[in-house]
Design a protein around this motif. Sequence first.
Motif, PDB file in Angstrom:
ATOM      1  N   TYR A 244      11.485 -21.146   3.837  1.00 46.27           N
ATOM      2  CA  TYR A 244      11.963 -19.864   3.289  1.00 46.27           C
ATOM      3  C   TYR A 244      11.791 -19.842   1.775  1.00 46.27           C
ATOM      4  CZ  TYR A 244      15.023 -15.965   2.154  1.00 46.27           C
ATOM      5  OH  TYR A 244      15.522 -14.776   1.659  1.00 46.27           O
TER       6      TYR A 244
ATOM      7  N   ARG B 218       3.303 -18.115   3.880  1.00 51.53           N
ATOM      8  CA  ARG B 218       2.344 -18.454   2.819  1.00 51.53           C
ATOM      9  C   ARG B 218       0.897 -18.252   3.289  1.00 51.53           C
ATOM     10  NH1 ARG B 218       3.819 -21.443  -1.397  1.00 51.53           N
ATOM     11  NH2 ARG B 218       1.874 -22.640  -1.395  1.00 51.53           N
TER      12      ARG B 218
ATOM     13  N   THR C  44       9.661 -21.358  -0.076  1.00 49.72           N
ATOM     14  CA  THR C  44       8.271 -21.351  -0.547  1.00 49.72           C
ATOM     15  C   THR C  44       7.478 -20.155  -0.015  1.00 49.72           C
ATOM     16  OG1 THR C  44       7.658 -22.799   1.309  1.00 49.72           O
ATOM     17  CG2 THR C  44       8.184 -23.865  -0.790  1.00 49.72           C
TER      18      THR C  44
ATOM     19  N   LYS D  93       6.176 -16.288   0.393  1.00 47.50           N
ATOM     20  CA  LYS D  93       5.945 -15.204  -0.560  1.00 47.50           C
ATOM     21  C   LYS D  93       7.144 -14.263  -0.522  1.00 47.50           C
ATOM     22  CE  LYS D  93       0.936 -15.420   0.206  1.00 47.50           C
ATOM     23  NZ  LYS D  93      -0.263 -14.691   0.701  1.00 47.50           N
ATOM     24  N   SER D  94       7.490 -13.723  -1.685  1.00 42.90           N
ATOM     25  CA  SER D  94       8.704 -12.919  -1.790  1.00 42.90           C
ATOM     26  C   SER D  94       8.701 -11.736  -0.833  1.00 42.90           C
ATOM     27  CB  SER D  94       8.881 -12.423  -3.228  1.00 42.90           C
ATOM     28  OG  SER D  94       7.740 -11.685  -3.643  1.00 42.90           O
ATOM     29  N   GLU D  95       7.521 -11.120  -0.631  1.00 46.59           N
ATOM     30  CA  GLU D  95       7.460  -9.958   0.251  1.00 46.59           C
ATOM     31  C   GLU D  95       7.533 -10.340   1.732  1.00 46.59           C
ATOM     32  OE1 GLU D  95       3.141 -11.134  -0.631  1.00 46.59           O
ATOM     33  OE2 GLU D  95       5.075 -11.052  -1.687  1.00 46.59           O
TER      34      GLU D  95
ATOM     35  N   LYS E 212       9.671 -12.978   2.823  1.00 43.73           N
ATOM     36  CA  LYS E 212      10.874 -13.779   3.075  1.00 43.73           C
ATOM     37  C   LYS E 212      11.711 -13.219   4.226  1.00 43.73           C
ATOM     38  CE  LYS E 212      11.522 -15.974  -1.440  1.00 43.73           C
ATOM     39  NZ  LYS E 212      11.456 -17.356  -0.954  1.00 43.73           N
ATOM     40  N   LYS E 213      11.852 -11.912   4.295  1.00 42.99           N
ATOM     41  CA  LYS E 213      12.644 -11.304   5.360  1.00 42.99           C
ATOM     42  C   LYS E 213      12.017 -11.586   6.718  1.00 42.99           C
ATOM     43  CE  LYS E 213      14.753  -6.939   6.782  1.00 42.99           C
ATOM     44  NZ  LYS E 213      14.932  -5.495   6.457  1.00 42.99           N
TER      45      LYS E 213
END
Length: 521
Positions: free
Chosen positions: A295, A416, A297, A299-301, A303-304
């Motif tokens: 979680y 990722r 590492t 990508k921010s978009e 994470k959900k």
Amino acid sequence: MMQKIQRFGGAMFPPVLLFAFAGICIGVGTLFTTEAIMGNLASTDSFWYQCWNVILQGGWTVFNQLPLLFVVGLPIGLAKKQNARCCMEAIVLFLTFHYFLSTILSQWGANFGVDFAQEVGGTSGLTMVANIKTLDMGMIGALLISGIVIMIHNRYFDTKLPEWLGTFSGSSFVVIIGFFVMIPVAILSAVLWPQVQNGLSAFQGFIVTTGAFGVWVFILLERLLIPFGLHHLLYSPFYYDSAVVAGGLYSHWANMLPTLANTTQSLKSLVPEAGFTLTGLSKMFGCPGIALAFYATAKSEKKKQVAGLLIPITLTAIVCGVTEPIEFTFLFIAPALYVVHCVLAATLATISYMAGVVGIFSGGAIESAALNWIPLFGSHWSTYLIQFAIGIAFTGIYFIVFRTLILKFDFKTPGREVDSDEVKFYSKKEFRERNENKGIEGEVPDFAVLILDGLGGKDNILDVTNCATRLRVNVKDESLVQDDPYFKSIGAHGLSANGKAMQVIIGLQVAHVRDDFESLL
């Protein structure tokens, strides 16, 4: 050979699946019938004790009758036709074998180095099977006899006899052949098995004296064998047979629970061999660290999306002890990470063992609570505080190690992936269109059809079995099988391929998926 080993490993699982509930019954029953915990309420003449003792003794059914369960369970996965009839044939011939062996030893036991006058149990090498006094061959003997019966069944069940001999066809013919086969098998067992028992006793002494190093090697090998589906063959003789203690570690520990609950003496000093059942510590404490690293590492978009994937499969590992869903999210993407996971799992178990933690911790939190924490916390709470302290520390170690390696080597773990490499999930409309193109009509199990499609179609299937989480399929042509991303795209957790032996990682619903899959064949 790998196909045969895979099929055998999967076939052993039906009896194993019964152990979790049986363990819970024993753990809870032991808790409520132990005076050191419940006080006078659990005195043997109380109504409370007598009621819970009924539950406790019923829970012992599975562990007290393990050989019979494996005799009946093996044909479920290995018989090529009429599985139910093969189960009946196996139990009849298993009992026939032991009647032969019992009679041989009662008449000529001294010639084989067996004192048949001894009481069963202990170091006598004797036991009772369905009220038959015989050699204690444990699970190995059960699997041997059942395997022989399955071979006879697969070859001779459909034999056509003359009409006037029709009453001896089918199962009767199998039992007739098996009857005469069991005579030389019983003689050979009388000659060879006492030597095997001596060897097992020597092995038991050796493995116990290896201490922490032996625990580390065992846990490491158990984890490393998971991708090949062969870990059952490593741990089964330890857990359910007499490789380390008579009757297996599960049965031995359950028998010891009342004694352990009534003493504050170190668990490790009383049952040192129970270090080999610490395989579940990495499931409860290691897998959360892995999930947190994924979680962190991602990508921010994404994470959900990653959280939605990781939460259920991590809980499955912690609560149920089933790790394949989370392990197969990175096994093929980054095999080096899996090796690191195996080393950390072995190290966690070994450090815990050195700190005095032993017990039945091969599964998840449910099994651990039933067979350890609930019945023994009152007298061994300090041991379990140490266990949780070490475990939580390793959750942090797992997180740091995995996060560091993922970032350093840019492993494409969940969240990722390169966008162009992301797997495609099929819509309901696309699924129906695919079925129409293949001429499949009516109501069909969507998931099973997509799995069959990925395995090259029904003409490419040789046989199918399952274990707790995997659909194990042997195929004719492995080149027709889709790759791992395809199986993830249809909702599976991945594919483990070894030659023509395929394992589709499904999860705990695999038994229902197998039923659907077989209906398509």
